[in-house]
Design an enzyme around this catalytic site. Structure first.
Site, PDB file in Angstrom:
ATOM      1  N   ASP A  66       0.812  -1.214   0.000  1.00  0.00           N
ATOM      2  CA  ASP A  66       0.000   0.000   0.000  1.00  0.00           C
ATOM      3  C   ASP A  66       0.845   1.263   0.000  1.00  0.00           C
ATOM      4  O   ASP A  66       2.073   1.215   0.141  1.00  0.00           O
ATOM      5  CB  ASP A  66      -0.947   0.006   1.208  1.00  0.00           C
ATOM      6  N   ASN A 135      -8.036  -2.757  14.134  1.00  0.00           N
ATOM      7  CA  ASN A 135      -9.414  -3.077  13.732  1.00  0.00           C
ATOM      8  C   ASN A 135      -9.475  -4.274  12.789  1.00  0.00           C
ATOM      9  O   ASN A 135     -10.516  -4.561  12.206  1.00  0.00           O
ATOM     10  CB  ASN A 135     -10.094  -1.862  13.097  1.00  0.00           C
ATOM     11  N   HIS A 137      -7.628  -4.704   9.974  1.00  0.00           N
ATOM     12  CA  HIS A 137      -7.330  -4.474   8.559  1.00  0.00           C
ATOM     13  C   HIS A 137      -5.990  -5.094   8.169  1.00  0.00           C
ATOM     14  O   HIS A 137      -5.072  -5.193   8.983  1.00  0.00           O
ATOM     15  CB  HIS A 137      -7.383  -2.982   8.198  1.00  0.00           C
ATOM     16  N   GLU A 142      -9.921  -1.978   5.009  1.00  0.00           N
ATOM     17  CA  GLU A 142     -10.650  -1.733   6.243  1.00  0.00           C
ATOM     18  C   GLU A 142     -11.824  -2.705   6.397  1.00  0.00           C
ATOM     19  O   GLU A 142     -12.241  -3.350   5.429  1.00  0.00           O
ATOM     20  CB  GLU A 142     -11.168  -0.294   6.250  1.00  0.00           C
TER      21      GLU A 142
END
Length: 249
Positions: A66, A135, A137, A142
């Site tokens: 990313d 979370n 990811h 996400e």
């Protein structure tokens, strides 16, 4: 099953040896690389070991997971900059074979399509390195991201922006979007190495362990991958039942 090591340095030593063995066996390996503080001990140890063994990495092709949208290659918080600082500049990588998403593309949609296609054109990824967000990811995929996704633009959640805010001078500087390799791109890797370390990852490790395979917990997708190695340290394993862990001394 989670392989549990004493600390991040023990993980780094273990994985550095695996990386070196892979490259010696297949000098033209295609590696999927990740960034973040979790990866720094591994990259440091790999550089030390590779230099000691005079390892030839010039035939390696790499694809990064990313990049933040809006940050140039030279920006100190870009992942281009990170990879150069922690890995590429220390060994004899061929810069033409190191691929990272462009944070300032002329046409972002076309760039995303081209990135996934480029991975396919190289025969897919032999070994994909992954961290995880608090979370759940992976990459910047996400919660709620489709498991069928390819490289795409994502709006970063407030949780992710807060987690990454420590690397910036203020929250106002933290990007709101990123380009990330998609879930299908990740799942098509021949082998995946998942790493989580530290107290702040203990809860998400428990959430991952208890979760069904569900798009609301992106990392849960890895439970369906035939060759994923889950590697964590004792701090990240703190909330897991002993039956879920294999402790490595």
């Amino acid at each position: 099953m989670f392989l549990v090591f004493n600390d991040p340095q023990a993980i780094a030593q273990y994985l550095s040896e695996r990386f070196i063995n892979l490259i010696k066996t297949k000098p033209q390996s295609v590696l999927g690389l990740a960034t973040g503080s979790t990866m720094e001990p591994l990259y440091h140890q790999f550089c030390v070991d590779a230099k000691q063994q005079a390892l030839d990495v010039s035939q390696i092709t790499s694809f990064n997971l990313d990049e933040y949208i809006g940050l140039s290659h030279e920006h100190p918080q870009s992942y281009h900059y990170y990879m150069n600082q922690h890995l590429f500049k220390h060994l004899g990588f061929d810069a033409h074979k190191n691929f990272l998403p462009n944070g300032v593309p002329e046409n972002v949609d076309a760039h995303c399509q081209e990135y996934s296609q480029k991975i396919a054109d190289h025969g897919g990824i032999d070994l994909q390195l992954l961290g995880v967000g608090t979370n759940g990811h992976i990459g910047f995929n996400e919660p709620g991201t489709s498991f069928d996704s390819r490289t795409h633009v994502v709006e970063l959640s407030e949780t992710t922006r807060i987690d990454n805010g420590r690397f910036f001078d203020s929250m106002d500087e933290v990007p709101t979007q990123a380009i990330t390799m998609g879930m299908r791109d990740i799942m098509e890797a021949k082998q995946i190495v998942f790493i989580a370390t530290g107290d702040n990852k203990a809860q998400v490790m428990l959430d991952l362990y208890e979760s069904e395979v569900d798009e609301q917990m992106p990392a849960s997708m890895l439970k369906d991958h035939p060759n994923t190695l889950f590697i964590i340290d004792k701090k990240a394993a703190a909330l897991l039942p002993a039956a879920a862990c294999e402790f490595v001394e």
